[in-house]
Design a protein around this motif. Structure first.
Motif, PDB file in Angstrom:
ATOM      1  N   UNK A 309       0.829  -1.104   0.057  1.00 49.83           N
ATOM      2  CA  UNK A 309       0.068  -0.081  -0.064  1.00 49.83           C
ATOM      3  C   UNK A 309       0.782   1.360   0.135  1.00 49.83           C
ATOM      4  N   UNK A 310       2.106   1.172   0.402  1.00 50.75           N
ATOM      5  CA  UNK A 310       3.068   2.368   0.640  1.00 50.75           C
ATOM      6  C   UNK A 310       2.621   3.243   1.929  1.00 50.75           C
ATOM      7  N   UNK A 311       1.604   2.984   2.379  1.00 49.44           N
ATOM      8  CA  UNK A 311       1.057   3.682   3.671  1.00 49.44           C
ATOM      9  C   UNK A 311       2.046   3.354   4.929  1.00 49.44           C
ATOM     10  N   UNK A 312       2.161   4.281   5.888  1.00 53.08           N
ATOM     11  CA  UNK A 312       2.607   3.790   7.167  1.00 53.08           C
ATOM     12  C   UNK A 312       1.442   2.971   7.747  1.00 53.08           C
ATOM     13  N   UNK A 313       2.030   1.924   8.637  1.00 55.39           N
ATOM     14  CA  UNK A 313       1.182   1.082   9.219  1.00 55.39           C
ATOM     15  C   UNK A 313       0.165   1.755  10.347  1.00 55.39           C
ATOM     16  N   UNK A 314      -1.159   1.488  10.132  1.00 49.95           N
ATOM     17  CA  UNK A 314      -2.152   2.223  11.075  1.00 49.95           C
ATOM     18  C   UNK A 314      -1.882   1.820  12.396  1.00 49.95           C
ATOM     19  N   UNK A 315      -1.516   0.554  12.531  1.00 49.31           N
ATOM     20  CA  UNK A 315      -0.969   0.123  14.018  1.00 49.31           C
ATOM     21  C   UNK A 315      -0.022   1.166  14.512  1.00 49.31           C
ATOM     22  N   UNK A 316       0.949   0.983  13.766  1.00 42.93           N
ATOM     23  CA  UNK A 316       2.378   1.835  14.473  1.00 42.93           C
ATOM     24  C   UNK A 316       1.937   3.278  14.573  1.00 42.93           C
ATOM     25  N   UNK A 317       1.130   3.733  13.811  1.00 39.83           N
ATOM     26  CA  UNK A 317       0.884   5.264  14.081  1.00 39.83           C
ATOM     27  C   UNK A 317      -0.092   5.384  15.077  1.00 39.83           C
ATOM     28  N   UNK A 318      -1.096   4.509  15.412  1.00 39.18           N
ATOM     29  CA  UNK A 318      -2.038   4.477  16.314  1.00 39.18           C
ATOM     30  C   UNK A 318      -1.326   4.460  17.906  1.00 39.18           C
ATOM     31  N   UNK A 319       0.087   3.771  17.910  1.00 39.53           N
ATOM     32  CA  UNK A 319       0.812   3.803  19.072  1.00 39.53           C
ATOM     33  C   UNK A 319       1.617   4.828  19.127  1.00 39.53           C
ATOM     34  N   UNK A 320       1.662   5.851  18.280  1.00 39.72           N
ATOM     35  CA  UNK A 320       2.279   7.337  18.230  1.00 39.72           C
ATOM     36  C   UNK A 320       3.420   7.428  17.599  1.00 39.72           C
ATOM     37  N   UNK A 321       3.742   6.389  16.720  1.00 38.92           N
ATOM     38  CA  UNK A 321       5.172   6.584  15.525  1.00 38.92           C
ATOM     39  C   UNK A 321       4.937   7.418  14.547  1.00 38.92           C
ATOM     40  N   UNK A 322       5.982   8.343  14.408  1.00 43.02           N
ATOM     41  CA  UNK A 322       5.796   9.143  13.317  1.00 43.02           C
ATOM     42  C   UNK A 322       6.015   8.128  12.095  1.00 43.02           C
ATOM     43  N   UNK A 323       5.519   8.966  10.875  1.00 42.62           N
ATOM     44  CA  UNK A 323       5.886   7.889   9.667  1.00 42.62           C
ATOM     45  C   UNK A 323       7.022   7.484   9.325  1.00 42.62           C
ATOM     46  N   UNK A 324       7.978   8.224   9.515  1.00 43.06           N
ATOM     47  CA  UNK A 324       9.388   7.613   9.311  1.00 43.06           C
ATOM     48  C   UNK A 324       9.884   6.479  10.280  1.00 43.06           C
ATOM     49  N   UNK A 325       9.620   6.621  11.648  1.00 34.07           N
ATOM     50  CA  UNK A 325       9.843   5.312  12.320  1.00 34.07           C
ATOM     51  C   UNK A 325       8.889   4.263  12.125  1.00 34.07           C
ATOM     52  N   UNK A 326       7.555   4.322  11.422  1.00 34.15           N
ATOM     53  CA  UNK A 326       6.634   3.522  11.076  1.00 34.15           C
ATOM     54  C   UNK A 326       7.265   2.735   9.913  1.00 34.15           C
ATOM     55  N   UNK A 327       7.832   3.531   9.247  1.00 28.62           N
ATOM     56  CA  UNK A 327       8.069   2.894   7.846  1.00 28.62           C
ATOM     57  C   UNK A 327       9.828   2.148   7.860  1.00 28.62           C
ATOM     58  N   UNK A 328      10.151   2.446   9.250  1.00 31.29           N
ATOM     59  CA  UNK A 328      11.530   1.853   9.340  1.00 31.29           C
ATOM     60  C   UNK A 328      11.514   0.653  10.404  1.00 31.29           C
TER      61      UNK A 328
END
Length: 359
Positions: A309-328
């Motif tokens: 999908x190319x989108x950051x994980x909605x799970x990792x975003x929900x726990x407060x991660x930035x887009x860059x951290x979610x994608x790392x």
């Protein structure tokens, strides 16, 4: 190839395969018979379906019935649509099978927040008028184990039903207590793909979503596959007998993997989690390059259902991660058939490839 993607699917247990073979036989064996037919081969097929139903039910709470479906996604749809509940509230880290279905039914679905470890607060406010609350037992991306019994009690106090997606926990952890509806999937507990089940609390009536011949107690029309049912049942029986043994093996693997990723940051709760799921991040990591460099390792950058999908994980975003951290972040999943030496080797190769990126 070293396989480390147990959250996406688990290997088929040899015992499940053996249980399926008689029902995949040629005309001489009559294993192909329709389990809904009244003749002797049909009755034999129906009997193995009922044996499997009991084996799957043994993984779930007493006081309910098991309805076979094509998988957990269909089971979740049957629960959400068939309940007719108005006013849906689901956790922010639910699988897409829950989130997308709930939003399709009710665009104004309430999203229950999670904390930085991925846990829903047992005292989370349930809005007035909520008819159904859905919170999964174990998150598929970060492994967080939710306090489902307390959340079910909270939902009931608000006059709502409680649906639990137990796909990642079934056969590994005790059944979620207090739920009214529980969805499970065979291929996440070493059974075959193409079959799942919905457990329905006694006294709760659902409306069918699929109409036709009235199979599965009128809730799910369509001819059942005795082979898939037999494989599911055998996998469930094996999981029940091996639960402690499997958990001990996973604990050993977990500690080895944590040691191998000592400089990586864990995503999700360190205590309240299924330890066959390791989701970690390394700031600045190019995960796409990492996976390209390590093509003999099967691991994940998140949910298989959201892959590409190319989108950051909605799970990792929900726990407060930035887009860059979610994608790392990467996810390693291991279980019954994982080899400790292979896991250590994989961790070393991932760490070396990450270091080669200069991170």
């Amino acid at each position: 190839m070293i396989y480390l993607d147990y959250q996406a699917t688990t290997p088929l247990a040899p015992e499940a395969r053996e249980a399926m073979l008689p029902w995949l036989g040629g005309p001489e064996a009559m294993g192909f018979a329709n389990p809904h037919s009244p003749h002797r081969p049909g009755r034999a097929a129906a009997a193995i379906v009922e044996v499997a139903r009991e084996q799957v039910a043994a993984l779930l709470p007493p006081g309910g019935r098991v309805i076979f479906t094509s998988g957990a996604t269909e089971a979740i749809n049957l629960a959400l649509v068939g309940s007719g509940a108005k006013g849906l509230a689901v956790s922010a880290i639910e699988h897409a099978a829950v989130l997308d279905t709930a939003r399709a039914i009710e665009p104004a679905t309430v999203i229950l927040p999670v904390d930085g470890t991925g846990l829903v607060d047992p005292a989370v406010p349930i809005p007035a008028g909520t008819g159904l609350v859905a919170v999964m037992q174990v998150n598929n991306e970060i492994g967080t184990v939710q306090p489902v019994a307390a959340l079910a009690e909270r939902a009931h106090a608000a006059g709502a039903l409680f649906l639990c997606d137990a796909v990642q926990g079934a056969g590994k952890l005790a059944a979620p207590a207090g739920a009214d509806l529980i969805a499970v999937s065979a291929h996440k507990l070493y059974g075959p793909k193409g079959i799942g089940a919905l457990w329905i609390r006694d006294g709760l009536d659902l409306a069918p979503m699929i109409h036709g011949g009235g199979q599965e107690k009128g809730l799910r029309s369509g001819t059942l596959s005795p082979a898939l049912c037999a494989g599911f049942g055998a996998a469930a029986k094996l999981a029940a007998s091996r639960m402690n043994e499997d958990a001990a093996h996973v604990e050993t693997l977990w500690h080895a993997a944590r040691e191998g990723f000592s400089r990586w940051t864990l995503n999700g709760s360190p205590e309240h989690r299924w330890r066959g799921n390791l989701n970690v991040r390394l700031p600045g990591l190019d995960v796409a390059r990492l996976m390209s460099d390590l093509r003999n390792l099967a691991f994940s950058a998140g949910s298989a259902c959201a892959s590409g999908s190319g989108r950051p994980s909605h799970v990792l975003k929900a726990i407060g991660l930035s887009d860059s951290d979610a994608k790392a972040s990467i996810r390693l999943g291991f279980g019954r058939y994982s080899d400790l030496g292979e896991l250590k080797d994989a961790c070393e190769r991932i760490e070396a490839a990450a270091a080669a990126q200069g991170v």
